[in-house]
Design a protein around this motif. Structure first.
Motif, PDB file in Angstrom:
ATOM      1  N   TYR A 133      -7.601   0.328  -6.171  1.00  0.00           N
ATOM      2  CA  TYR A 133      -6.475  -0.002  -7.052  1.00  0.00           C
ATOM      3  C   TYR A 133      -5.281   0.857  -6.687  1.00  0.00           C
ATOM      4  O   TYR A 133      -5.397   2.053  -6.466  1.00  0.00           O
ATOM      5  CB  TYR A 133      -6.883   0.282  -8.485  1.00  0.00           C
ATOM      6  CG  TYR A 133      -5.818   0.002  -9.529  1.00  0.00           C
ATOM      7  CD1 TYR A 133      -5.693  -1.265 -10.084  1.00  0.00           C
ATOM      8  CD2 TYR A 133      -4.971   1.012  -9.958  1.00  0.00           C
ATOM      9  CE1 TYR A 133      -4.733  -1.516 -11.041  1.00  0.00           C
ATOM     10  CE2 TYR A 133      -4.010   0.763 -10.919  1.00  0.00           C
ATOM     11  CZ  TYR A 133      -3.891  -0.499 -11.463  1.00  0.00           C
ATOM     12  OH  TYR A 133      -2.940  -0.752 -12.412  1.00  0.00           O
ATOM     13  N   ASN A 134      -4.138   0.242  -6.583  1.00  0.00           N
ATOM     14  CA  ASN A 134      -2.939   1.088  -6.550  1.00  0.00           C
ATOM     15  C   ASN A 134      -1.922   0.583  -7.547  1.00  0.00           C
ATOM     16  O   ASN A 134      -1.854  -0.605  -7.862  1.00  0.00           O
ATOM     17  CB  ASN A 134      -2.367   1.251  -5.139  1.00  0.00           C
ATOM     18  CG  ASN A 134      -1.566   0.065  -4.700  1.00  0.00           C
ATOM     19  OD1 ASN A 134      -0.537  -0.245  -5.280  1.00  0.00           O
ATOM     20  ND2 ASN A 134      -2.062  -0.620  -3.673  1.00  0.00           N
ATOM     21  N   VAL A 188       1.175   0.105  -7.746  1.00  0.00           N
ATOM     22  CA  VAL A 188       2.282  -0.803  -7.463  1.00  0.00           C
ATOM     23  C   VAL A 188       1.836  -2.259  -7.556  1.00  0.00           C
ATOM     24  O   VAL A 188       2.408  -3.061  -8.295  1.00  0.00           O
ATOM     25  CB  VAL A 188       2.882  -0.508  -6.066  1.00  0.00           C
ATOM     26  CG1 VAL A 188       4.090  -1.400  -5.826  1.00  0.00           C
ATOM     27  CG2 VAL A 188       3.245   0.960  -5.961  1.00  0.00           C
ATOM     28  N   SER A 189       0.747  -2.586  -6.833  1.00  0.00           N
ATOM     29  CA  SER A 189       0.351  -4.000  -6.817  1.00  0.00           C
ATOM     30  C   SER A 189      -0.472  -4.376  -8.042  1.00  0.00           C
ATOM     31  O   SER A 189      -0.564  -5.541  -8.393  1.00  0.00           O
ATOM     32  CB  SER A 189      -0.423  -4.312  -5.538  1.00  0.00           C
ATOM     33  OG  SER A 189      -1.491  -3.409  -5.399  1.00  0.00           O
ATOM     34  N   GLY A 190      -1.107  -3.400  -8.698  1.00  0.00           N
ATOM     35  CA  GLY A 190      -1.825  -3.678  -9.939  1.00  0.00           C
ATOM     36  C   GLY A 190      -3.094  -4.476  -9.724  1.00  0.00           C
ATOM     37  O   GLY A 190      -3.706  -4.436  -8.652  1.00  0.00           O
ATOM     38  N   SER A 241      -3.593  -7.666  -9.520  1.00  0.00           N
ATOM     39  CA  SER A 241      -3.556  -8.929  -8.786  1.00  0.00           C
ATOM     40  C   SER A 241      -4.043  -8.755  -7.355  1.00  0.00           C
ATOM     41  O   SER A 241      -4.714  -9.610  -6.803  1.00  0.00           O
ATOM     42  CB  SER A 241      -2.129  -9.480  -8.801  1.00  0.00           C
ATOM     43  OG  SER A 241      -1.240  -8.473  -8.342  1.00  0.00           O
ATOM     44  N   ASP A 242      -3.725  -7.611  -6.759  1.00  0.00           N
ATOM     45  CA  ASP A 242      -4.034  -7.467  -5.341  1.00  0.00           C
ATOM     46  C   ASP A 242      -4.771  -6.162  -5.102  1.00  0.00           C
ATOM     47  O   ASP A 242      -4.190  -5.164  -4.704  1.00  0.00           O
ATOM     48  CB  ASP A 242      -2.722  -7.522  -4.537  1.00  0.00           C
ATOM     49  CG  ASP A 242      -2.975  -7.300  -3.064  1.00  0.00           C
ATOM     50  OD1 ASP A 242      -4.034  -7.748  -2.592  1.00  0.00           O
ATOM     51  OD2 ASP A 242      -2.134  -6.658  -2.415  1.00  0.00           O
ATOM     52  N   MET A 243      -6.095  -6.161  -5.393  1.00  0.00           N
ATOM     53  CA  MET A 243      -6.831  -4.945  -5.064  1.00  0.00           C
ATOM     54  C   MET A 243      -8.104  -5.295  -4.322  1.00  0.00           C
ATOM     55  O   MET A 243      -8.933  -6.049  -4.802  1.00  0.00           O
ATOM     56  CB  MET A 243      -7.094  -4.111  -6.314  1.00  0.00           C
ATOM     57  CG  MET A 243      -7.742  -4.805  -7.462  1.00  0.00           C
ATOM     58  SD  MET A 243      -7.904  -3.646  -8.840  1.00  0.00           S
ATOM     59  CE  MET A 243      -8.923  -4.600  -9.947  1.00  0.00           C
ATOM     60  N   SER A 289     -12.886  -1.039  -6.807  1.00  0.00           N
ATOM     61  CA  SER A 289     -11.839  -1.614  -5.968  1.00  0.00           C
ATOM     62  C   SER A 289     -10.840  -0.536  -5.593  1.00  0.00           C
ATOM     63  O   SER A 289     -10.836   0.551  -6.161  1.00  0.00           O
ATOM     64  CB  SER A 289     -11.087  -2.727  -6.710  1.00  0.00           C
ATOM     65  OG  SER A 289     -11.961  -3.501  -7.456  1.00  0.00           O
ATOM     66  N   SER A 320      -0.338  -2.320 -19.948  1.00  0.00           N
ATOM     67  CA  SER A 320      -0.047  -3.731 -19.708  1.00  0.00           C
ATOM     68  C   SER A 320       0.369  -4.445 -20.981  1.00  0.00           C
ATOM     69  O   SER A 320       0.982  -5.511 -20.934  1.00  0.00           O
ATOM     70  CB  SER A 320      -1.249  -4.428 -19.065  1.00  0.00           C
ATOM     71  OG  SER A 320      -2.318  -4.437 -19.983  1.00  0.00           O
TER      72      SER A 320
END
Lengths: 310, 323
Positions: free
Chosen positions: B58-59, B61-63, B65-67, B56, A151
């Motif tokens: 985690y994937n 692609v979405s990182g 922000s969206d897990m 969580s 990141s």
């Protein structure tokens, strides 16, 4: 008349010999220890010797295997093949740059962190020390660190080889403990004379802390030269490959005539895979062997000057 | 000193104003400290926040922000995986063997080296035993390969000639690729690499022992063994305890660098440890949540072990311990 100190008397006689004559058993024991340690030294050195002798032997004769106490004929053909390859020079360059810049940055950062933490009146000193000490006990782990480096957009940059491991808490504390052992009057009198913190650090403290500074520079230098995880995890391109990973790549290709192919781009009947591998092992270990006498001296000092206390 | 005291007396008495004044006085020291603190916050503490990936889904692609939060679901999944259980057991086993063989070795070696009276010879032995510590595990792998490989290696050739000469029937195998022999290779190479390095601390401690103790003991008729038992070992006691705490506390670190360099797919069932497991499922299979959970599990056990052994050590000997 002065009272004679018995131990003093005995010491004068011979500083290294026990004053009560050694028994026969002890003498034999001493000889056995010497022989045992000699055998041990041989075991420690032989693998290095084997690699070096194998790498300079004539290729066909080296294939015979067995122990190599001396080279079988002398041929630098494999060396010339390996050193003609561009990738090894790239790997060499990266490792040298990583070692030089990485060590420089690490030492400067460690010194700049260690000095304020060694000033006893500084507010928050214990808090910051504990905060750094805690990272020695617990960490986020490989994957979160990888995602962080990613990141920060450091993946596939030279910085990824330097920054993630820039400061070692252990080395920082060695330096801090050493600075703490210097008399605090030095710093105080310099301050009264109007010297700024940076001047005090670079002009007064660091020259006095030279033994431990040299030691941690060696710690960082050796670990930079030998480490490969950062390169493995954070870089993909061959232009950032370091020597250790290049070595790995060549060593893993043992199945067919791949090693010689990888390195030379051609299969040659005059060269064997094993020999090419030995040449690369030799090439990556020779620089360490050259500086080893200095390394050993400073390492020994460094380990004995600083025990870590949180 | 005078200047500092005057300043302290001049300003107000409140805690905040004192704090502000102290910070102002040592402002440059804080500036100097800043880069180091930023380093530890960014590269050590930020990944600790990343631990939430282990709780969580985690994937990549979405990182972040969206897990979706799944609590201990990942851990439950992890503990049922046979490969993880295997890695955990191997981890403990390898570490235990390394402590068992590797911990006493530097102590024994230092005592032996200390017995050498010829200073030149002593220096020679010290120099050679520390040498292997300075090379990387890939170099060691290269050396082991040179010694063990079946076609041109040193050891198979020796065994073959012994077999030929004495009519014996010693099996010639590649020790690096056999489950039965790989653990021995692992432990022996570890001993080769680290024993000498460990002697530095002990030799320094032995040198610090007061020679008069030995002289007094000799006058009283104590032989070498009794001197060893009653003087040398008790003097090394706190060093030994402190190093043992570090060692036991790091039992979860079974030596990633070594195993990653030396192992191969043929011996994975006995050589896979938690760290290599994390690397494989995380970096090669991209199962970030699972790998993070495995890593966190390892770190937590490590933390508890360090604190626990430190606590015990303090009970045994108040002068020892790392904290």
């Amino acid at each position: 008349m002065t009272v004679m100190n018995p131990t003093r008397l005995f010491r004068k006689k011979d500083p290294y010999q026990n004053h009560i004559s050694r028994t026969r058993g002890e003498k034999i024991g001493g000889v056995i220890i010497c022989i045992f340690l000699f055998a041990l030294s041989l075991i420690m050195i032989y693998p290095f010797w084997h690699v070096l002798m194998y790498s300079i032997s004539e290729p066909e004769r080296a294939l015979g295997g067995g122990l190599f106490f001396y080279p079988r004929g002398i041929s630098f053909f494999s060396y010339s093949l390996v050193l003609r390859n561009a990738q090894i020079w790239i790997a060499y360059k990266n490792t040298i740059l990583k070692t030089l810049f990485g060590t420089l940055i690490s030492v400067v950062l460690s010194a700049m962190t260690a000095y304020p933490l060694s000033v006893k009146r500084l507010r928050g000193r214990n808090f910051f020390s504990m905060m750094i000490f805690f990272t020695m006990l617990f960490g986020g782990g490989t994957i979160p660190t990888y995602l962080l480096v990613k990141s920060l957009s450091l993946i596939d940059t030279f910085w990824a080889l330097i920054l993630p491991g820039a400061v070692s808490a252990y080395n920082m504390f060695i330096l801090r403990n050493y600075m703490q052992s210097l008399p605090s009057e030095l710093e105080e009198s310099a301050r009264i004379d109007g010297a700024m913190a940076f001047t005090i650090l670079f002009r007064i403290i660091l020259p006095l802390a030279a033994p431990s500074l040299a030691a941690i520079a060696m710690f960082y230098g050796v670990s930079n030269w030998n480490s490969y995880m950062d390169c493995l995890l954070y870089t993909n391109s061959t232009s950032l490959q370091t020597l250790q990973l290049y070595l790995r790549q060549v060593l893993l290709q043992t199945s067919s005539a791949n090693a010689a192919m990888t390195v030379t781009g051609e299969t040659s009947e005059y060269v064997s895979d094993t020999q090419v591998q030995m040449v690369i092992v030799a090439v990556s270990v020779i620089p360490i062997l050259i500086v080893y006498p200095y390394l050993q001296r400073f390492y020994t000092k460094g380990i004995t000057v600083g025990a870590v206390k949180g | 000193m005078v200047k500092q005291r005057d300043l302290r007396n001049a300003s107000g008495r409140g805690y905040l104003s004192k704090l502000a004044r102290d910070i102002r006085m040592d402002f440059l020291l804080y500036v100097m400290l800043l880069p180091g603190i930023i380093y530890f916050v960014v590269f050590k503490y930020a990944p600790m926040y990343g631990i939430i990936i282990g709780f969580s889904d985690y994937n990549i692609v979405s990182g972040f922000s969206d897990m979706p939060w799944v609590g201990f679901g990942i851990f439950e999944d992890l503990f049922t995986k046979a490969a993880f259980q295997r890695a955990f057991i191997n981890n403990i086993k390898i570490s235990f063997l390394k402590i068992l063989w590797g911990f006493p070795m530097p102590i024994i070696l230092s005592i032996l080296i200390n017995e050498v009276k010829n200073l030149f010879y002593k220096k020679f032995v010290q120099t050679t035993v520390i040498l292997p510590h300075f090379i990387s595990w890939f170099v060691i792998y290269g050396m082991l390969y040179a010694l063990c490989n079946l076609s041109t290696g040193a050891i198979p050739e020796i065994l073959k000639s012994i077999n030929a000469a004495f009519g014996t029937d010693i099996e010639v195998v590649n020790y690096l690729a056999q489950k039965e022999t790989f653990m021995t290779v692992l432990i022996l190479s570890y001993l080769w690499q680290s024993s000498g390095y460990g002697t530095i601390v002990y030799l320094a401690a032995i040198t610090g022992i007061d020679q008069q103790l030995y002289e007094a003991a000799m006058i009283d008729g104590a032989g070498k063994m009794r001197q060893l038992w009653h003087i040398t070992l008790p003097s090394l006691r706190s060093t030994i305890i402190t190093l043992l705490i570090f060692r036991v506390g790091s039992i979860m670190n079974a030596g990633f660098d070594q195993i990653f360099a030396l192992s191969n797919s043929l011996v994975i069932s006995i050589a896979d440890i938690i760290d290599t497991y994390v690397y494989r499922i995380g970096m090669e299979e991209a199962k970030f949540s699972l790998a993070t959970a495995a890593g966190l599990f390892k770190s937590l056990i490590g933390l508890v072990l360090v604190l626990g052994t430190n606590w015990i050590a303090k009970k045994v000997d108040p002068d020892s311990g790392i904290m």
